[in-house]
Design a protein around this motif. Structure first.
Motif, short mmCIF file in Angstrom:
data_model
loop_
_atom_site.label_atom_id
_atom_site.label_comp_id
_atom_site.label_asym_id
_atom_site.label_seq_id
_atom_site.Cartn_x
_atom_site.Cartn_y
_atom_site.Cartn_z
N PHE A 86 -25.84 -0.34 0.82
CA PHE A 86 -26.09 -1.58 0.09
C PHE A 86 -24.78 -2.23 -0.34
N GLY A 87 -23.88 -1.43 -0.91
CA GLY A 87 -22.58 -1.96 -1.34
C GLY A 87 -21.78 -2.50 -0.18
N ARG A 88 -21.78 -1.78 0.94
CA ARG A 88 -21.06 -2.24 2.13
C ARG A 88 -21.61 -3.57 2.63
N ASP A 89 -22.94 -3.69 2.66
CA ASP A 89 -23.56 -4.91 3.18
C ASP A 89 -23.29 -6.11 2.28
N VAL A 90 -23.34 -5.90 0.96
CA VAL A 90 -23.07 -7.01 0.04
C VAL A 90 -21.62 -7.46 0.16
N SER A 92 -19.72 -7.19 2.77
CA SER A 92 -19.59 -7.89 4.06
C SER A 92 -20.13 -9.30 3.97
N ARG A 93 -21.26 -9.47 3.29
CA ARG A 93 -21.84 -10.80 3.18
C ARG A 93 -20.96 -11.70 2.32
N LEU A 94 -20.40 -11.14 1.25
CA LEU A 94 -19.48 -11.92 0.41
C LEU A 94 -18.28 -12.37 1.23
N PHE A 95 -17.71 -11.44 1.98
CA PHE A 95 -16.53 -11.77 2.78
C PHE A 95 -16.86 -12.85 3.80
N ALA A 96 -18.02 -12.70 4.47
CA ALA A 96 -18.42 -13.70 5.46
C ALA A 96 -18.64 -15.07 4.82
N THR A 97 -19.21 -15.07 3.61
CA THR A 97 -19.43 -16.33 2.90
C THR A 97 -18.12 -17.00 2.54
N VAL A 98 -17.17 -16.21 2.03
CA VAL A 98 -15.87 -16.77 1.65
C VAL A 98 -15.13 -17.28 2.89
N GLN A 99 -15.31 -16.61 4.03
CA GLN A 99 -14.68 -17.06 5.27
C GLN A 99 -15.14 -18.47 5.66
#
Length: 580
Positions: A86-90, A92-99
């Motif tokens: 769960f922590g890894r996925d969140v 990753s999603r945060l990083f993708a959003t910021v990108q």
């Protein structure tokens, strides 16, 4: 927001969640069954001296205990896997959003808080998920099961729970309500520490050059002390909670022994029943204790989840087109840049930064933009690769509005060298390969040679494999600029954007680099933003910006003869004889 995050990101771990629930249910039921077996051993086996019954019930207790241990181990295994995933996925999603954020959203949040939200805030929520799988599922089952089993043993004595449980609930509710505001402030103060640390590390040369170490230490101490004060207040509340819970638990146990002893003496209750009842009271209060630990973590996790949600719910101001239009197949046409009546204003600004800008950059030509500080030169350049979107007008490449082009296809046509060149930690090779991952060594060395960087790279230990520190801090400013230019050259784009990319070079290197660029960019359009007149005097077209508007256009000689703004810039740098 916390519930939404859990619902969205725990979906891939449905099997693990179901397994944890089932295993903890079995484990809890086994735990609740043990005191009943113990009571039967005391009342039936020990009292009557039945050794066979003692051995039989003892064997059952051992089997139940083994089942309990196995369930606990497997539940922790699945629970930890789901929580870490769960922590890894969140993250990753945060990083993708910021990108996907444009420069506007990056400026809105700032790097320090985005780092905190991707690391510390995710960790807080992840911890709650782990504790949920470890305690929270078990706690309500233990609480309800303990009450049912306690009532089964003695209804009268269970009246003590009517007092103990509400008192515990009131205590916990009071403390938690006071902790939530502190947790919200705590996360903001962690942001402040990250901001100060980042500024000090990035600007260490400036700090030392101006002998401001003491002031920067004071700034860090202020941010550190602010976090300390908030953490101390939160810790004091947490420290208050556990003794209060333990006091209620101990008073409850004492009351059970006192009143239960009288009932045993009166013959209304057996000793084994009292022993089991004490165990169930301990389980009930333990369940409340587990809930207490979660109530300590939940407020901070709720705050952190809200901060994560702010990032995930922020829609980028620069979005890909719904129906992309491909650029023309003709490579020459792809290199044609046109700005038509372009305007741009930052949100909330009283005046637009750029107003009614018209500009054409043809392949094979060098178009230069010059103007005083704050005239909008860099902002204009940022509109082309869509770091920002124009608020009015059109930016066209190959006759297609950049807002209608697939971002990957748009960026593939552009070689951008920013005003502050940034190098990533790795090697010279890994940084140059950002331009083209398939480039061979010959292409890399050729790009370095054109950028006047080959000589110093060859002197570095390892050559192309020489180490580059984060941000390129182990090379000089001029070397950093030349490596950034080489990175753009490796791409072989149709449009080169140089944002004051020669400012850190001496005049000799500047002239040599510009001369070497001519044959390399013969089939591409070159757009150069510069402060130095010497850098752009040979450009085919020079565009003069003043307060966001085009106030002049022409060659160096034409503008020098007719444009007052350009004359002021030239004569502030060169004598009349040099300018001519």
């Amino acid at each position: 927001m916390l519930v939404r995050l859990l619902r969205e990101h725990l979906r891939p771990y449905r099997f693990a969640v179901v397994a944890v629930v089932v295993l903890q249910l079995v484990q809890t039921l086994a735990t609740l069954y043990l005191p009943s077996l113990n009571a039967r051993i005391i009342d039936d086996g020990v009292t009557q001296g039945d050794v066979d019954e003692i051995l039989r019930l003892g064997g059952v207790m051992l089997a139940v205990s083994l089942l309990q241990v196995v369930c606990a181990i497997v539940a922790v295994y699945y629970g930890a896997g789901a929580a870490m995933g769960f922590g890894r996925d969140v993250r990753s999603r945060l990083f993708a959003t910021v990108q996907r954020f444009s420069a506007r959203e990056m400026g809105q949040f700032g790097a320090p808080t985005l780092i905190t939200r991707t690391t510390n805030d995710v960790q807080q929520v992840q911890m709650v998920v782990l504790m949920t799988f470890t305690f929270v599922i078990m706690a309500p089952i233990m609480l309800i099961g303990g009450v049912v089993m306690a009532l089964r043993e003695d209804v009268v004595l269970s009246g003590i729970l009517v007092v103990a449980v509400p008192v515990l609930g009131i205590l916990i509710g009071f403390v938690v309500s006071r902790m939530i505001p502190y947790f919200r402030v705590m996360q903001k103060r962690i942001d402040a520490i990250n901001r100060v640390m980042r500024e000090q590390i990035t600007g260490i040369r400036v700090v030392r050059a101006f002998v401001r170490e003491r002031r920067e230490t004071e700034r860090f101490d202020e941010a550190n002390d602010a976090l300390y004060d908030t953490s101390l207040r939160t810790g004091q509340l947490m420290a208050l909670m556990f003794p209060a819970v333990m006091l209620v638990m101990n008073l409850t146990s004492t009351a059970v022994i006192w009143f239960g002893g009288h009932r045993v003496a009166d013959g209304a209750m057996l000793i084994g029943q009292l022993t089991a009842f004490l165990s169930y009271i301990a389980y009930i209060l333990m369940a409340v204790m587990m809930s207490t630990m979660m109530f300590v973590l939940f407020p901070r996790a709720i705050v952190s989840a809200g901060r994560i949600g702010e990032v995930l719910d922020t829609e980028p101001s620069v979005v890909p087109p719904v129906a992309p239009i491909p650029l023309p197949e003709d490579p020459v046409a792809r290199g044609r840049l046109e700005l038509r009546d372009v305007e741009f204003g930052y949100p909330g600004a009283e005046k637009a930064v750029l107003q009614h800008v018209d500009l054409v950059a043809e392949p094979g030509q060098t178009t230069a933009i010059i103007g005083s500080t704050g005239s909008g030169k860099t902002t204009l350049l940022h509109l082309i690769p869509r770091l920002y979107d124009a608020t009015d007008g059109q930016v066209l490449i190959g006759g297609v509005d950049v807002r209608d082009v697939e971002p990957a296809q748009l960026w593939a046509q552009i070689g951008f060298v920013p005003q502050k060149p940034y190098l990533f930690s790795g090697t010279v090779r890994s940084n140059l390969l950002y331009g083209d991952v398939d480039a061979d060594d010959d292409a890399l060395w050729h790009a370095l040679e054109v950028a006047q960087a080959r000589a110093f790279v060859e002197r570095m230990d390892g050559g192309l494999d020489a180490a580059i520190a984060q941000g390129g801090t182990n090379v000089s400013g001029g070397q950093r600029q030349r490596l950034a230019i080489a990175r753009a050259l490796v791409r072989r784009p149709r449009l080169y954007l140089f944002d004051d990319s020669f400012s850190a070079l001496d005049y000799t290197t500047d002239a040599a680099l510009r001369a070497a660029l001519v044959p390399e960019t013969r089939d591409a359009a070159v757009l150069v933003v510069a402060q130095r007149v010497a850098t752009i005097r040979q450009a085919d077209v020079i565009v003069v910006l003043e307060d966001g508007e085009v106030v002049g256009r022409g060659t160096h000689a034409e503008l020098l003869a007719t444009n007052e703004t350009y004359q002021e810039i030239v004569y502030s740098q060169l004598s009349a004889q040099e300018a001519a």
